[in-house]
Design a protein around this motif. Sequence first.
Motif, PDB file in Angstrom:
ATOM      1  N   SER A  23      -3.111  13.281   7.384  1.00  0.00           N
ATOM      2  CA  SER A  23      -1.600  12.885   7.112  1.00  0.00           C
ATOM      3  C   SER A  23      -0.951  13.407   5.870  1.00  0.00           C
ATOM      4  O   SER A  23      -1.568  13.689   5.059  1.00  0.00           O
ATOM      5  CB  SER A  23      -1.991  11.192   6.975  1.00  0.00           C
ATOM      6  N   TRP A  32       2.817   7.326   0.465  1.00  0.00           N
ATOM      7  CA  TRP A  32       3.837   7.205   1.764  1.00  0.00           C
ATOM      8  C   TRP A  32       3.346   8.193   2.777  1.00  0.00           C
ATOM      9  O   TRP A  32       4.018   8.790   3.476  1.00  0.00           O
ATOM     10  CB  TRP A  32       5.377   7.444   1.488  1.00  0.00           C
ATOM     11  N   PRO A  33       2.117   7.706   3.375  1.00  0.00           N
ATOM     12  CA  PRO A  33       1.378   8.721   4.433  1.00  0.00           C
ATOM     13  C   PRO A  33       2.269   8.412   5.833  1.00  0.00           C
ATOM     14  O   PRO A  33       3.016   7.758   5.873  1.00  0.00           O
ATOM     15  CB  PRO A  33       0.069   8.142   4.491  1.00  0.00           C
ATOM     16  N   TYR A  74      -2.103   6.201   9.392  1.00  0.00           N
ATOM     17  CA  TYR A  74      -3.501   5.561   8.872  1.00  0.00           C
ATOM     18  C   TYR A  74      -4.383   5.464   9.900  1.00  0.00           C
ATOM     19  O   TYR A  74      -4.022   5.352  11.311  1.00  0.00           O
ATOM     20  CB  TYR A  74      -3.188   4.064   8.349  1.00  0.00           C
ATOM     21  N   ARG A 134       0.813  -1.282  -0.005  1.00  0.00           N
ATOM     22  CA  ARG A 134       0.071  -0.033  -0.023  1.00  0.00           C
ATOM     23  C   ARG A 134       1.052   1.377  -0.096  1.00  0.00           C
ATOM     24  O   ARG A 134       0.313   2.410  -0.593  1.00  0.00           O
ATOM     25  CB  ARG A 134      -0.961   0.017   1.266  1.00  0.00           C
ATOM     26  N   THR A 153       8.401   7.357   7.306  1.00  0.00           N
ATOM     27  CA  THR A 153       7.598   6.254   6.763  1.00  0.00           C
ATOM     28  C   THR A 153       8.491   5.788   5.644  1.00  0.00           C
ATOM     29  O   THR A 153       8.672   4.368   5.676  1.00  0.00           O
ATOM     30  CB  THR A 153       6.504   6.705   6.196  1.00  0.00           C
ATOM     31  N   SER A 164       1.611  13.432   2.852  1.00  0.00           N
ATOM     32  CA  SER A 164       2.050  12.433   2.065  1.00  0.00           C
ATOM     33  C   SER A 164       3.683  12.403   1.961  1.00  0.00           C
ATOM     34  O   SER A 164       4.145  13.555   2.264  1.00  0.00           O
ATOM     35  CB  SER A 164       1.416  12.636   0.664  1.00  0.00           C
ATOM     36  N   ASP A 206      -0.404   4.867  -1.864  1.00  0.00           N
ATOM     37  CA  ASP A 206      -0.873   5.846  -1.137  1.00  0.00           C
ATOM     38  C   ASP A 206      -0.058   6.802  -0.708  1.00  0.00           C
ATOM     39  O   ASP A 206      -0.276   7.969  -0.021  1.00  0.00           O
ATOM     40  CB  ASP A 206      -1.211   5.124   0.478  1.00  0.00           C
ATOM     41  N   ILE A 254      -6.161   6.067   4.838  1.00  0.00           N
ATOM     42  CA  ILE A 254      -5.209   7.139   4.935  1.00  0.00           C
ATOM     43  C   ILE A 254      -5.432   8.181   5.946  1.00  0.00           C
ATOM     44  O   ILE A 254      -6.621   8.871   6.129  1.00  0.00           O
ATOM     45  CB  ILE A 254      -4.558   7.735   3.597  1.00  0.00           C
TER      46      ILE A 254
END
Length: 616
Positions: free
Chosen positions: A556, A540-541, A544, A534, A563, A558, A538, A552
Motif C-alpha cells: 500500500s 493515509w494508506p 488494508y 487510524r 483515501t 502512503s 497510519d 496496512i
Amino acid sequence: MGLAAAAAAAVRPCRRRLLSSASASAASKTAAGTATRLFPRLPHPHHPPYGRRLPFLVSAASQTGPATPVPVPVPSDPRAAVSGNLPFFDRVLFPDSFPLETPPAKEEEDAAAVQTDEAVEPAASLREETETEREAWRLLRRAVVSYCGEPVGTVAAEDPECTETLNYDQVFIRDFVPSALAFLMRGETEIVRNFLLHTLQLQSWEKTVDCYSPGQGLMPASFKIRTVPLDENNEGFEEVLDPDFGEAAIGRVAPVDSGLWWIILLRAYCKITGDNSLLERVDVQTGIQLILSLCLADGFDMFPTLLVTDGSCMIDRRMGIHGHPLEIQALFYSALRCSREMLVVNNGSKNLIRAINTRLSALSFHIREYYWVDMKKINEIYRYKTEEYSHDATNKFNIYPEQIPSWLVDWIPEKGGYLIGNLQPAHMDFRFFSLGNLWAIASSLTTPKQAEGILSLIEEKWDDLVANMPLKICYPAMEDDEWCIITGSDPKNTPWSYHNGGSWPTLLWQFTLACIKMGRPELARRAIAVAEERLSDDKWPEYYDTRSGRFIGKQSRSYQTWTIAGFLTSKMLLENPELASILTCDEDLELLKGCACCLSTKRTRCSRRAAKSHTG
C-alpha cells in the motif's frame, strides 16, 4: 460536422512556454502576452451568463410542464447563480450572506468579486475542523497538479518516502472524483471545471494498441503533465497532457468506468454551481454523446448489461469479474440517468435519448430481478431445475444449485440481502462487491426495499465488511486453488489483500452517500469514527490487509489521495446531507411502465409487474 470533428474543433494546444535560463530574461516581458489558455479562466465565484435552467436544476414545484428555453438576464448578484438549488452552497461561498431579495451594498458586491478561493472557509464558520481534517486538507492541496498555471487534478499518491512512482504520479479520473467532490463542497470549483474540460480534450486523441484503436468515446484512465522541448536547442519548453487509455496499464485493459465517472462528476459540478454555460457547450454535449454512443453500441449480447473484460474498473487486475460486473452496471445506470438530465434536446439527440430510456428500463429490471439475492432467493436457487428450454423457464440462466458456495449458506442473514457481483449463463458470482452495491443504492438502480436490505446486511455483517477499517472491496477473499486459477497466482491479490478482500478507506464516501440517501446516517458516523482513529497515524494508506483490516496493505502507498479525499468528502456529506442530491437519483417509476413483454403472446409472466412489486 461529425461528433469527433466537433470535439476536436474545441481543442487548442497550450502554448505557455517554459524558457531556458539563457532566454528567460529576454522573454519575461512578453511571456504573459504569448500565453494562450486552453480554456478561459472562470473567476470564482462569478459565473458567465446563463441561458436557461436545465431540468435537474428546477425545483420540483416548478415542473408542471415541459421546460422551454427562457433567457435569463446576467445576475448582478453572484449568488443568484447558485441560490435556490442547495442552501448550503450559499453558506459556502457567502457565509455572511443576506436575503437575496435585498439588493447588495456596492462595497459587499465588490468584495465578493475579488474574493479568492483560499479565503473560503465554510467549515470553520459551521464547525471547527479537527486536527485530522486539517491535515487531510493540507495533504489534498499538496497533491494538486497544475497545467498551464491552472489546477487540473490531483495525483494518485504523494508519498515522499517512496522513490518508485510507477503511475501514482498521474491524475486518474476515478481517483479524482472524491477530490473533486471535496473541493466542490468547499466552494472551490475551478479545479473541477478545468479537470472536466481537459479530460474532455483527451477524449478525441488517437489511442492505439498493436495497430488497433478503440471507439472515439473512450476516456483515458489517467493523464500526466509532461514538459517537452519546443525545438532541438532546448531553448524553450511547453507543457503537454500525456493520457493513458490503457495501452500502458497492466494487462492493457481499457478503462470502461472512466467515461461513466466523468458524466457523474459533470452532473455534480453543474448541480452545485449552476454553471449551465459549461453544460451547453458544443464540445461538452458532444463528449457526452460520444461516451453514450460507445456504451449503447449494438452487439451480440442478449442482456442490457455492459459486457466488459477483467480489470476494466476499480478492480484493475485479474479477479474473475469479466462479463457483466455489478460495479460497471451501477455506474452505467447512473451515467445514463445523469445524461438524460443533461443532454440538450434537439433533432440530433432525440434518438439517443430514446435509446437511453429504453436501456434504463431494461437494465433496472434486469439488475433488480436477476442480481438480487436474499435468504428466500438463495433457497429458490437451491431448488432450481436445470436444462429448462422454454419461454417460461424459471431458471433462465441455467444456474446449477451446486454453484451456491458453502460460505454463503451460513453467511446470508435472515433479513436483508445484496446484489451479486456478476451474472452470466450458468454462472453467478455470489461475492459481495461494496462499490457496486453502494452505487446501486445511490443511483436508485435497486428498489427502495432492496436498498434497505443492503444496508441491513452491512450492519448485520459489520465485523466482516468493516471491522477495523471500512470498507471491504469484496467479500469473501479467494483462497487456495480458487485464487491460483482465477487470479493467475497474482502476488498482489493474495487472500485478504488489495482487490482480493482488502479494506479500502476510499469507499467510505460512497458508503456515507448511500446511508444518507436511505436515512441511515448513524451507520456512516460509526464507520467514519473507525477510520478516523487510524488513518492519520497510519499515513493515509491506500488499502488494508487481513480479514479484519488490521494491517496496512503490504504494498500500500502512503498518503493515497483518494483515501484522504474520501475521508473529507464523508465528513462534509454528513455535516451537510442536502449535498448528497448532487450525486443521487430518485426512484423513477416511469422506467417500469415500458414493457416489451406485451409484444409477445408466448410470455405468460410479465417481469415488469414482478419488479414493480418490489417498489412498495
